[in-house]
Design a protein around this motif. Structure first.
Motif, PDB file in Angstrom:
ATOM      1  N   THR A 164      64.283  56.541 108.883  1.00  0.00           N
ATOM      2  CA  THR A 164      64.337  57.471 110.011  1.00  0.00           C
ATOM      3  C   THR A 164      64.154  58.900 109.532  1.00  0.00           C
ATOM      4  N   ALA A 165      63.774  59.785 110.483  1.00  0.00           N
ATOM      5  CA  ALA A 165      63.511  61.184 110.140  1.00  0.00           C
ATOM      6  C   ALA A 165      64.814  61.906 109.817  1.00  0.00           C
ATOM      7  N   SER A 166      64.698  62.902 108.925  1.00  0.00           N
ATOM      8  CA  SER A 166      65.846  63.741 108.601  1.00  0.00           C
ATOM      9  C   SER A 166      66.128  64.664 109.779  1.00  0.00           C
ATOM     10  N   SER A 167      67.402  64.804 110.109  1.00  0.00           N
ATOM     11  CA  SER A 167      67.801  65.635 111.239  1.00  0.00           C
ATOM     12  C   SER A 167      68.266  66.990 110.719  1.00  0.00           C
TER      13      SER A 167
ATOM     14  N   VAL B 275      72.974  60.237  98.694  1.00  0.00           N
ATOM     15  CA  VAL B 275      71.647  60.739  99.056  1.00  0.00           C
ATOM     16  C   VAL B 275      71.507  60.740 100.569  1.00  0.00           C
ATOM     17  N   PHE B 276      71.048  61.876 101.106  1.00  0.00           N
ATOM     18  CA  PHE B 276      70.817  61.965 102.546  1.00  0.00           C
ATOM     19  C   PHE B 276      69.565  61.181 102.933  1.00  0.00           C
ATOM     20  N   ASN B 277      69.663  60.514 104.055  1.00  0.00           N
ATOM     21  CA  ASN B 277      68.495  59.913 104.701  1.00  0.00           C
ATOM     22  C   ASN B 277      67.727  58.971 103.771  1.00  0.00           C
ATOM     23  N   THR B 278      68.398  57.925 103.310  1.00  0.00           N
ATOM     24  CA  THR B 278      67.721  56.923 102.498  1.00  0.00           C
ATOM     25  C   THR B 278      66.963  55.924 103.356  1.00  0.00           C
ATOM     26  N   SER B 279      67.208  55.956 104.690  1.00  0.00           N
ATOM     27  CA  SER B 279      66.500  55.044 105.584  1.00  0.00           C
ATOM     28  C   SER B 279      65.157  55.630 105.965  1.00  0.00           C
TER      29      SER B 279
ATOM     30  N   ALA C 172      76.660  64.234 115.075  1.00  0.00           N
ATOM     31  CA  ALA C 172      75.334  63.617 115.176  1.00  0.00           C
ATOM     32  C   ALA C 172      74.803  63.162 113.814  1.00  0.00           C
ATOM     33  N   HIS C 173      75.637  63.299 112.751  1.00  0.00           N
ATOM     34  CA  HIS C 173      75.252  62.892 111.395  1.00  0.00           C
ATOM     35  C   HIS C 173      73.963  63.590 110.948  1.00  0.00           C
ATOM     36  N   ALA C 174      73.904  64.907 111.212  1.00  0.00           N
ATOM     37  CA  ALA C 174      72.739  65.685 110.792  1.00  0.00           C
ATOM     38  C   ALA C 174      72.684  65.760 109.275  1.00  0.00           C
ATOM     39  N   ASP C 175      71.489  65.959 108.732  1.00  0.00           N
ATOM     40  CA  ASP C 175      71.323  66.063 107.286  1.00  0.00           C
ATOM     41  C   ASP C 175      71.463  67.499 106.790  1.00  0.00           C
ATOM     42  N   LEU C 176      71.217  68.462 107.686  1.00  0.00           N
ATOM     43  CA  LEU C 176      71.278  69.862 107.272  1.00  0.00           C
ATOM     44  C   LEU C 176      71.401  70.738 108.515  1.00  0.00           C
ATOM     45  N   VAL C 177      72.172  71.824 108.369  1.00  0.00           N
ATOM     46  CA  VAL C 177      72.260  72.853 109.404  1.00  0.00           C
ATOM     47  C   VAL C 177      71.709  74.144 108.820  1.00  0.00           C
TER      48      VAL C 177
ATOM     49  N   THR D 298      72.479  64.909  97.532  1.00  0.00           N
ATOM     50  CA  THR D 298      71.079  65.262  97.307  1.00  0.00           C
ATOM     51  C   THR D 298      70.341  65.264  98.640  1.00  0.00           C
ATOM     52  N   LEU D 299      69.650  66.347  98.892  1.00  0.00           N
ATOM     53  CA  LEU D 299      68.932  66.478 100.160  1.00  0.00           C
ATOM     54  C   LEU D 299      67.597  65.735 100.099  1.00  0.00           C
ATOM     55  N   ASN D 300      67.331  64.924 101.109  1.00  0.00           N
ATOM     56  CA  ASN D 300      66.048  64.241 101.253  1.00  0.00           C
ATOM     57  C   ASN D 300      65.434  64.689 102.574  1.00  0.00           C
ATOM     58  N   LEU D 301      64.517  65.644 102.496  1.00  0.00           N
ATOM     59  CA  LEU D 301      63.947  66.247 103.691  1.00  0.00           C
ATOM     60  C   LEU D 301      62.443  66.023 103.769  1.00  0.00           C
TER      61      LEU D 301
END
Length: 434
Positions: A8-11, A2-6, A39-44, A219-222
C-alpha cells in the motif's frame, strides 16, 4: 522497524503553521498529529511560516511532537518564510528539521525581556564562526524576573536540542542574543537536517532515513506516497475567530452593553440574550489568551462609572473618570508584547469614542430635561383652564386630560362656569373662578 513494508501507498499528512502561534494553531496541529497517529500515517510534515507566538501554545505543540508515535518533519517553506521565536523551538522538537532555500530561523529570546537596552543581534559573520563567540556578549536582563524567563527558555531549548542531537550552543545563542540563521548556515551548524526546495524533494531526501521515534528505531519507506492535506475544520476556524484579541474585545463590549440595555429595559430579551452569549464567548477566549486581570478590572470599573453617570449626574466627573479607566484597561488588557495578540489601538479609540459620544449625549439629555417643565403628574394641570361639567353631591367637577376632577373654589360654582387651576394636590384641584 520499517514503515510501509506492504504494497500500500505511504501515507504522508501535510499540515500548515501560518501566522502567529496561538490557541487556534495549537489546536489545529495537536488534533492533526493525533488524527495522523490514529490513521497510522507514515509521516507528518508541518510547513512553517511564523513570527513566533504565545509560550503556552508553543509548549502544548511541543508536548504533542515529543509524544508522537508518528515521525514529524518541520519544514520552513516556501522560500521567504521563517521560523522565528516559537517556530525555532518547534523545529528543535521535531524528529526532522528542514528548510527551503532563502528561509531563516532563530530570534528565540522570550519577548517579555525585549528592551532597547539589550544587546543587538550578532552580525551575520558571527553565525558562521561555529558558535565560537556564543558566550561573548550574552543578554543581561534588567531584573530577577527577566533573568528567570531567559534561564527557563535556555534550559528548555537545551533539552530539545538533546532530543535529536542538534546544535545546543547555537540554540543558547538564539535565546540569549536573539541570533538568527539562514537555511544554508543552519545546515552547516547542524541546526537542521536538510534543505529542500519543495515537499516532493523533501520526501525524496527522507526516503530510507533512519530515525528514533518514541524511543524506537525506525526507517522511512516513502517510495510510493499518498499525501493527505489536513485542513482546519469548523471547530478550529471558529476558535481562530473568537481567539483573535480584537474579536474577543468586541464580544466583551457587546456582552457588557447588551446586559446593561437589558437592565434598563427588562423584558426586551434580545439585548440580554445577545449580551449573555457574547460575554460567555469572550470569557472563553480570554481563558486561552494572555489576559491582564488588571486591564479587565479597569474596563469593568470604567463601564460602571460611565453607567453611574446616568444615575448620579456629576456633570461629567464620573463619566470622564470611567472613560479614562476604560481606555487604559483596554490598552493593557492583553498581557503580551506580541503584535498579533494585542488589541488594535484604532479599535480601542473607536469604542472609547462611541462610549464618550453616548455619555455626552446622555448628559445633554439630562441637562435639557432639568430645564424643561414637568410633563407628568398632577402638577402639569396647574394654570390650565376648564369648564365645570358636572356637580356631584354639591361639589363641582371639571374634565381635564380626559379625566373628571373634583375642584375646590372660594367662590360658589355652577355648571358651565370657567375656572383656572391654581394648585394641584391629591385628587382635588384648587381653582379660581373666571
Amino acid at each position: 522497524m520499517v514503515f510501509n513494508t506492504s504494497a500500500t501507498a505511504s501515507s504522508v499528512w501535510l499540515l500548515d503553521l501560518r501566522g502567529a502561534v496561538g490557541p487556534a494553531s495549537a489546536d489545529y496541529l495537536i488534533r492533526g498529529i493525533n488524527e495522523a497517529e490514529q490513521a497510522h500515517a507514515d509521516l507528518v510534515v508541518i510547513r512553517i511560516d511564523t513570527p513566533g507566538g504565545l509560550d503556552t501554545a508553543m509548549r502544548d505543540i511541543i508536548k504533542t511532537l515529543i509524544a508522537s508515535t508518528v515521525p514529524v518533519a518541520s519544514y520552513v517553506a516556501p522560500s521567504g518564510s521563517r521560523a522565528a521565536s516559537a517556530g525555532t523551538y518547534i523545529m528543535y522538537a521535531s524528529h526532522i528539521a528542514a528548510m527551503a532555500p532563502a528561509t531563516n530561523l532563530g530570534a528565540a529570546t522570550p519577548v517579555q525581556i525585549a528592551s532597547p537596552s539589550l544587546p543587538t543581534a550578532p552580525k551575520p559573520e558571527d553565525d558562521n564562526n561555529n558558535n565560537s563567540k556564543e558566550e561573548r556578549n550574552p543578554a543581561k536582563p534588567s531584573n530577577a524576573m527577566e533573568q528567570k524567563l531567559i534561564n527557563d527558555a535556555v534550559a528548555y531549548i537545551e533539552g530539545l536540542a538533546d532530543l535529536y542531537g542538534r546544535n545546543k550552543a547555537w540554540a543558547v545563542k538564539a535565546v540569549r542574543e536573539g541570533a538568527s540563521l539562514a537555511a544554508e548556515d543552519a545546515l552547516k551548524l547542524r541546526v537542521i537536517d536538510l534543505i529542500a526546495h519543495d515537499v516532493d524533494e523533501l520526501l525524496q531526501q527522507l526516503q530510507g532515513r533512519q530515525l528514533t521515534v518514541a524511543g524506537k528505531p525506525l526507517t522511512l519507506n516513502l517510495s510510493d506516497i499518498e499525501i493527505h492535506r489536513y485542513q482546519p475544520d469548523w471547530r478550529n476556524k471558529f476558535l481562530m475567530v473568537i481567539t483573535d484579541p480584537n474579536i474577543a474585545y468586541i464580544l466583551m463590549m457587546l456582552g457588557i452593553y447588551g446586559l446593561i440595555l437589558e437592565a434598563y429595559n427588562p423584558g426586551t430579551l434580545l439585548p440580554g440574550i445577545v449580551g449573555g452569549v457574547s460575554l460567555l464567548l469572550a470569557l472563553y477566549a480570554f481563558q486561552v489568551l494572555p489576559v491582564s486581570y488588571a486591564g479587565l478590572a479597569l474596563i469593568a470599573l470604567g463601564v460602571m462609572l460611565m453607567v453611574a453617570e446616568a444615575f448620579v449626574p456629576s456633570f461629567g466627573v464620573l463619566g470622564l473618570g470611567g472613560l479614562t479607566a476604560f481606555v487604559i484597561g483596554s490598552i493593557i488588557l492583553m498581557d503580551t508584547p506580541i503584535p498579533a495578540y494585542q488589541i488594535a489601538l484604532p479599535l480601542i479609540l473607536s469604542v472609547a469614542t462611541a462610549s464618550a459620544a453616548v455619555l455626552v449625549f446622555g448628559l445633554a439629555m439630562i441637562m435639557r430635561a432639568r430645564k424643561q417643565k414637568l410633563v407628568s403628574g398632577v402638577s402639569i394641570l396647574e394654570g390650565q383652564v376648564a369648564t365645570v361639567s358636572a356637580m356631584h353631591k354639591g361639589r363641582a367637577m371639571v374634565q381635564l386630560q380626559g379625566e373628571l376632577w373634583q375642584v375646590s373654589c372660594e367662590s360658589a360654582l355652577q355648571l358651565d362656569d370657567s375656572v383656572r387651576v391654581i394648585a394641584a394636590g391629591g385628587v382635588i384641584l384648587q381653582v379660581e373662578k373666571l
